[in-house]
Design a protein around this motif. Structure first.
Motif, short mmCIF file in Angstrom:
data_model
loop_
_atom_site.label_atom_id
_atom_site.label_comp_id
_atom_site.label_asym_id
_atom_site.label_seq_id
_atom_site.Cartn_x
_atom_site.Cartn_y
_atom_site.Cartn_z
N GLU A 1 50.73 -57.65 1.17
CA GLU A 1 51.17 -57.73 -0.36
C GLU A 1 49.82 -57.40 -1.29
OE1 GLU A 1 53.64 -61.00 -1.24
OE2 GLU A 1 55.19 -60.29 0.24
N VAL A 2 49.58 -56.18 -1.44
CA VAL A 2 48.41 -55.96 -2.54
C VAL A 2 49.04 -55.94 -3.91
CG1 VAL A 2 46.73 -54.27 -3.00
CG2 VAL A 2 47.61 -54.17 -0.80
N GLU A 3 48.06 -56.73 -4.58
CA GLU A 3 48.51 -57.22 -5.99
C GLU A 3 48.18 -56.01 -6.93
OE1 GLU A 3 50.22 -59.83 -6.95
OE2 GLU A 3 49.93 -60.59 -4.85
N ARG A 4 49.04 -55.82 -7.99
CA ARG A 4 48.89 -54.86 -8.98
C ARG A 4 47.67 -54.68 -9.71
NH1 ARG A 4 52.63 -53.08 -12.12
NH2 ARG A 4 51.41 -52.55 -13.88
N GLU A 5 47.02 -55.91 -9.86
CA GLU A 5 45.90 -56.10 -10.83
C GLU A 5 44.57 -55.41 -9.78
OE1 GLU A 5 48.00 -58.49 -10.24
OE2 GLU A 5 48.74 -58.93 -12.53
N LEU A 6 44.83 -55.56 -8.66
CA LEU A 6 43.47 -55.01 -7.83
C LEU A 6 43.77 -53.58 -7.50
CD1 LEU A 6 41.21 -55.33 -5.80
CD2 LEU A 6 43.01 -55.95 -3.81
N ILE A 7 44.83 -53.12 -7.51
CA ILE A 7 45.00 -51.69 -7.59
C ILE A 7 44.82 -50.87 -9.03
CG2 ILE A 7 47.03 -49.89 -7.29
CD1 ILE A 7 48.27 -51.62 -5.56
N LEU A 8 44.79 -51.66 -9.78
CA LEU A 8 44.60 -51.01 -11.10
C LEU A 8 42.95 -51.11 -11.38
CD1 LEU A 8 47.51 -52.57 -13.51
CD2 LEU A 8 47.27 -50.17 -12.79
N GLU A 9 42.36 -52.07 -10.79
CA GLU A 9 40.96 -52.36 -11.08
C GLU A 9 40.41 -51.26 -10.12
OE1 GLU A 9 37.72 -55.30 -9.13
OE2 GLU A 9 39.43 -56.25 -10.13
N LYS A 10 40.94 -50.77 -8.95
CA LYS A 10 40.37 -49.89 -8.01
C LYS A 10 40.41 -48.32 -8.59
CE LYS A 10 39.30 -52.29 -4.18
NZ LYS A 10 37.90 -52.06 -3.32
N VAL A 11 41.63 -48.14 -9.17
CA VAL A 11 41.73 -46.74 -9.92
C VAL A 11 40.92 -46.80 -11.07
CG1 VAL A 11 43.29 -45.73 -11.17
CG2 VAL A 11 44.19 -46.67 -9.11
N ASP A 12 40.49 -47.52 -11.80
CA ASP A 12 39.65 -47.43 -12.97
C ASP A 12 38.14 -47.28 -12.44
OD1 ASP A 12 41.61 -47.72 -14.94
OD2 ASP A 12 41.15 -49.79 -15.17
N GLU A 13 37.88 -48.00 -11.24
CA GLU A 13 36.52 -47.75 -10.77
C GLU A 13 36.34 -46.64 -10.04
OE1 GLU A 13 33.87 -50.35 -7.36
OE2 GLU A 13 36.11 -50.27 -7.24
N LEU A 14 37.32 -46.01 -9.36
CA LEU A 14 37.38 -44.73 -8.82
C LEU A 14 37.17 -43.38 -9.69
CD1 LEU A 14 36.99 -42.89 -6.32
CD2 LEU A 14 39.50 -43.00 -5.89
N ASN A 15 38.21 -43.61 -10.68
CA ASN A 15 38.18 -42.63 -11.77
C ASN A 15 36.83 -42.57 -12.57
OD1 ASN A 15 40.62 -41.37 -11.88
ND2 ASN A 15 41.86 -42.87 -12.79
N ASN A 16 36.10 -43.69 -12.86
CA ASN A 16 34.90 -43.56 -13.57
C ASN A 16 33.92 -43.08 -12.81
OD1 ASN A 16 35.74 -45.01 -15.91
ND2 ASN A 16 35.28 -46.88 -15.09
N LEU A 17 33.73 -43.40 -11.59
CA LEU A 17 32.78 -42.78 -10.36
C LEU A 17 33.09 -41.11 -10.47
CD1 LEU A 17 30.56 -43.10 -8.74
CD2 LEU A 17 32.20 -43.58 -6.91
N LEU A 18 34.41 -40.77 -10.17
CA LEU A 18 34.62 -39.34 -10.21
C LEU A 18 34.28 -38.67 -11.48
CD1 LEU A 18 38.43 -39.25 -8.84
CD2 LEU A 18 36.00 -38.79 -7.63
#
Length: 265
Positions: free
Chosen positions: A49-66
């Motif tokens: 059960e992956v929490e939504r806050e972790l997913i949103l954080e990882k999405v932001d991190e990856l978008n910034n790097l891209l």
């Protein structure tokens, strides 16, 4: 193109293990013509059960790097939710992320070996909440592989069908490939997506599948329908389709070539 099913977030499920791999996957996706991608880590009630806050954080991190790396790909949040009786309650509690976090479409994975007796009832219950179910890669389900027409029951109650591009090109074997092609030919597919997990055999590749199914079908399944999903709009569905379409000579030759290439790889 828009890819609505990808395991590109690093270190969160059985997909990309690290940022380096995620960047390689993003580069491949961009080279394949994919401009937008939904990160859909697995959510398995009571198991993963992956929490939504972790997913949103990882999405932001990856978008910034891209953006820093100049890679022309934008990542959006979502989840691939394993079908279970708990889904309606989890939605009510705000525990699940719909595709694009738009509140309109939920990517749902069937078990590999069977279709649970409660499947249609749970999907109907999700639809009553104003959220449409998209079935992830049903070509990999054994009961559907034995009878593609089983999908019509799901489409009749409003579910959409997503086929993996890598299934179409034989990455998961000949049986899965035949089933995926039959789903597309029968007009039961609404979206193709990569379901990418790595930068190698399960990389976010779609061009081979696009060459196989043709420009018109690719435009509908990889561009137009995913765009409607991104916008939260209705995707046209119908189970009253005609006979299974036959691919032309060029498509059959392409299919044979891709199959042989997959075996060599």
């Amino acid at each position: 193109m828009i890819d609505i099913h990808a395991h590109i977030l690093p270190g969160i499920d059985d997909g990309s293990p690290d940022l380096e791999t995620s960047l390689k996957m993003a580069e491949i996706a961009a080279s394949e013509g994919i401009k937008k991608m939904v990160a859909t880590p697995h959510f398995i009630p009571k198991e993963r059960e992956v929490e939504r806050e972790l997913i949103l954080e990882k999405v932001d991190e990856l978008n910034n790097l891209l953006r820093k790396k100049g890679i022309d790909l934008e990542i959006y949040p979502g989840q691939e939710v394993f079908l279970s009786p708990e889904i309606p309650e989890l939605l009510d509690k705000g525990r699940l992320i719909t595709l694009f976090d738009g509140g309109k479409y939920l990517l749902v994975e069937l078990p590999m070996m069977s279709i649970p007796q409660y499947a249609l009832n749970i999907i109907h219950s999700i639809h009553l909440r104003g959220i449409k179910v998209i079935l992830a890669h049903p070509e990999r389900n054994m009961e559907i592989a034995n009878d593609v027409n089983r999908l019509r029951d799901f489409v009749r109650i409003g579910a959409l069908v997503q086929v993996n591009s890598l299934s179409l090109t034989g990455v998961f074997g000949r049986t899965c490939q035949k089933v995926a092609l039959k789903i597309v030919r029968s007009g039961l597919a609404h979206i193709i997506a990569t379901d990418c997990h790595t930068a190698r055999s399960r990389a976010p590749r779609v061009k081979k599948a696009a060459n196989l199914i043709g420009e018109k079908t690719t435009k509908l399944l990889a561009k137009e329908n995913p765009f409607l999903i991104m916008e939260g709009k209705e995707v046209e569905t119908s189970v009253e389709v005609g006979r299974e379409k036959r691919f032309g000579l060029v498509e059959r030759i392409t299919l044979l070539f891709n199959s042989l290439k997959t075996i060599k790889e």
